[in-house]
Design an enzyme around this catalytic site. Structure first.
Site, PDB file in Angstrom:
ATOM      1  N   TYR A  40       0.854  -1.196   0.000  1.00  0.00           N
ATOM      2  CA  TYR A  40       0.000   0.000   0.000  1.00  0.00           C
ATOM      3  C   TYR A  40       0.886   1.241   0.000  1.00  0.00           C
ATOM      4  O   TYR A  40       1.868   1.323   0.752  1.00  0.00           O
ATOM      5  CB  TYR A  40      -0.894   0.028   1.258  1.00  0.00           C
ATOM      6  CG  TYR A  40      -1.661   1.320   1.367  1.00  0.00           C
ATOM      7  CD1 TYR A  40      -2.945   1.442   0.843  1.00  0.00           C
ATOM      8  CD2 TYR A  40      -1.087   2.450   1.962  1.00  0.00           C
ATOM      9  CE1 TYR A  40      -3.636   2.634   0.915  1.00  0.00           C
ATOM     10  CE2 TYR A  40      -1.780   3.655   2.026  1.00  0.00           C
ATOM     11  CZ  TYR A  40      -3.047   3.738   1.499  1.00  0.00           C
ATOM     12  OH  TYR A  40      -3.726   4.925   1.547  1.00  0.00           O
TER      13      TYR A  40
ATOM     14  N   GLU B 293      -3.572   7.506  -4.063  1.00  0.00           N
ATOM     15  CA  GLU B 293      -3.347   6.202  -3.443  1.00  0.00           C
ATOM     16  C   GLU B 293      -3.084   5.123  -4.498  1.00  0.00           C
ATOM     17  O   GLU B 293      -3.743   5.094  -5.538  1.00  0.00           O
ATOM     18  CB  GLU B 293      -4.609   5.861  -2.648  1.00  0.00           C
ATOM     19  CG  GLU B 293      -4.569   4.582  -1.871  1.00  0.00           C
ATOM     20  CD  GLU B 293      -5.898   4.359  -1.144  1.00  0.00           C
ATOM     21  OE1 GLU B 293      -6.042   4.827  -0.005  1.00  0.00           O
ATOM     22  OE2 GLU B 293      -6.784   3.719  -1.728  1.00  0.00           O
TER      23      GLU B 293
END
Ligand code: GDP
Ligand code: MN
Length: 379
Positions: free
Chosen positions: A101, A189
């Site tokens: 992530y 993101e």
């Protein structure tokens, strides 16, 4: 404003983030053609503005063009969390050995962007934050200095990335920050950023939120808006220059000024009511704008009473009153209304409303009490 995965990834790629080859299709036939052009196994990905598409069955692999067509046919038109899939992205399928992530958000308390990385990629980061917060590594970015290479390295050590990937990781982190900063994003993101079987880093998913207040200087980005992101009422409000947020209560509020709108909602709640919306008609609102605002409020079937709280500075109360009557001619309604008009031309304004037999109030408290009573049918 939310961007789709394919839009976010294309922006990231412009700043140097590696992404898979791919293209967007709106029909199964187009999907087949794209898969044929890519000439290898593909992943067919629903483009809807929600997360968790994988779990919902909106992300599937296809071995050849025929299968891509079939899978696209099944995904297009599917509903994911209430949104209908109208587009699919076809990407070269990645052979994934690890999912990371990597994301940036604004930390309001620090008033700076914060970059976060975790070796627990692929799943929802909120879940990781809840269960194993120690597995998320964060660094704060100085907006004047930008993301420094040492900060990128710190993150890569934190998530235990192998040494030979650190350089590429730092480059990706800096590219992502450049995209975030230059596009005036509130979130950027990559989840997951994958390590492929060949040992390369690649952004397999992408998400961006843009600051609506900065879109005036990003025409190209503003055009990317998906109309489905907003309800018909929200779109109408934006066209009319109204700030409108729908809420779950029963008292529709029409107010000029954001601060006054907040105060009106607070007072309404204090007196036992629940606001149905936040609506700021802005300064100097003309009758036409007031009418549009009232139409929007009345289109919500939960609305059992409407509260007008207008402070006339530049806005003239008589103009607002005329707008209200204009709107009521267009949209006849049984919904009771209470108006508090104070300031410029308040006398004329109140007189106009009194002639139309509308309930008025001298203070905000009185107006809120009357609106709450009216919403409860006590009138
Ligand atoms: P999300 O569920 O909406 O976050 O969509 P993602 O794009 O993140 O995809 C969800 C999951 O599908 C990823 O975490 C991967 O595990 C898997 N996935 C996505 N793209 C590929 C791909 O190209 N190859 C493989 N093998 N899996 C993929
Ligand atoms: Mn994802």
């Amino acid at each position: 404003m939310k961007l789709h995965e394919y839009q976010s990834k294309r922006i990231f790629a412009r700043y140097g983030v590696p992404i898979p080859q791919g293209d967007v299709a709106t029909t199964p036939e187009q999907a087949r053609q794209i898969a044929a052009r890519l000439g290898r196994r593909v992943v067919v990905k629903s483009q809807v503005l929600v997360g968790g598409r994988g779990k919902a069955g909106g992300i599937r692999l296809a071995d050849d063009p025929d299968e891509a067509e079939k899978v696209a046919d099944e995904i297009l038109g599917m509903k994911i969390k209430g949104l209908t899939v109208k587009k699919v992205l076809l990407d070269e399928a990645a052979d994934i050995s690890k999912e990371i992530y990597l994301g940036i958000v604004i930390d309001r308390a620090q008033r700076r962007p914060v970059m976060m990385a975790s070796a627990e990629g692929g799943v929802e980061i909120e879940e990781v934050a809840r269960v194993t917060p120690e597995r998320i590594f964060k660094i704060t970015i100085d907006p004047f200095l930008g993301l420094q290479p040492f900060q990128g390295r710190e993150l890569s050590y934190g998530i235990g990335l192998s040494k030979d990937l650190v350089r590429d990781f730092v480059k990706i982190a800096q590219s992502l920050y450049a995209a975030f900063a230059e596009c005036d994003a509130s979130l950027a993101e990559i989840n997951p950023l994958v390590v492929t079987d060949e040992g390369k880093l690649m952004a397999v998913d992408g998400k961006m939120l843009l600051d609506d207040n900065a879109l005036f200087r990003h025409f190209e980005l503003a055009e990317m808006r998906d109309a489905d992101e907003e309800t018909a009422e929200e779109q109408e409000a934006r066209r009319q220059g109204l700030s409108y947020v729908k809420l779950d209560g029963t008292i529709g509020c029409m107010v000029n000024g954001a601060g006054l709108a907040m105060a009106t909602m607070d007072i309404t709640k204090l007196h036992g009511g629940e606001p149905a919306n936040f609506l700021d008609i802005g300064g100097g609102a003309q009758a036409e704008k007031v009418a549009a605002a009232l139409r929007i409020i009345l289109s919500d079937p939960n609305v059992k009473a409407v509260l007008f709280n207008i402070f006339g500075g530049i806005t003239r109360c008589d103009e607002v009153a005329r707008g209200i009557l204009e709107a009521l001619q267009e949209v006849p309604t049984e919904v009771p209304m209470v108006a508090r008009l104070v300031g410029t031309n308040e006398e004329e304004g109140r007189q106009i409303l009194a002639e139309a037999e509308m309930e008025t109030a001298a203070t905000l408290v009185e107006a809120a009490q009357k609106a709450v009573a009216a919403a409860q049918g006590e009138r």
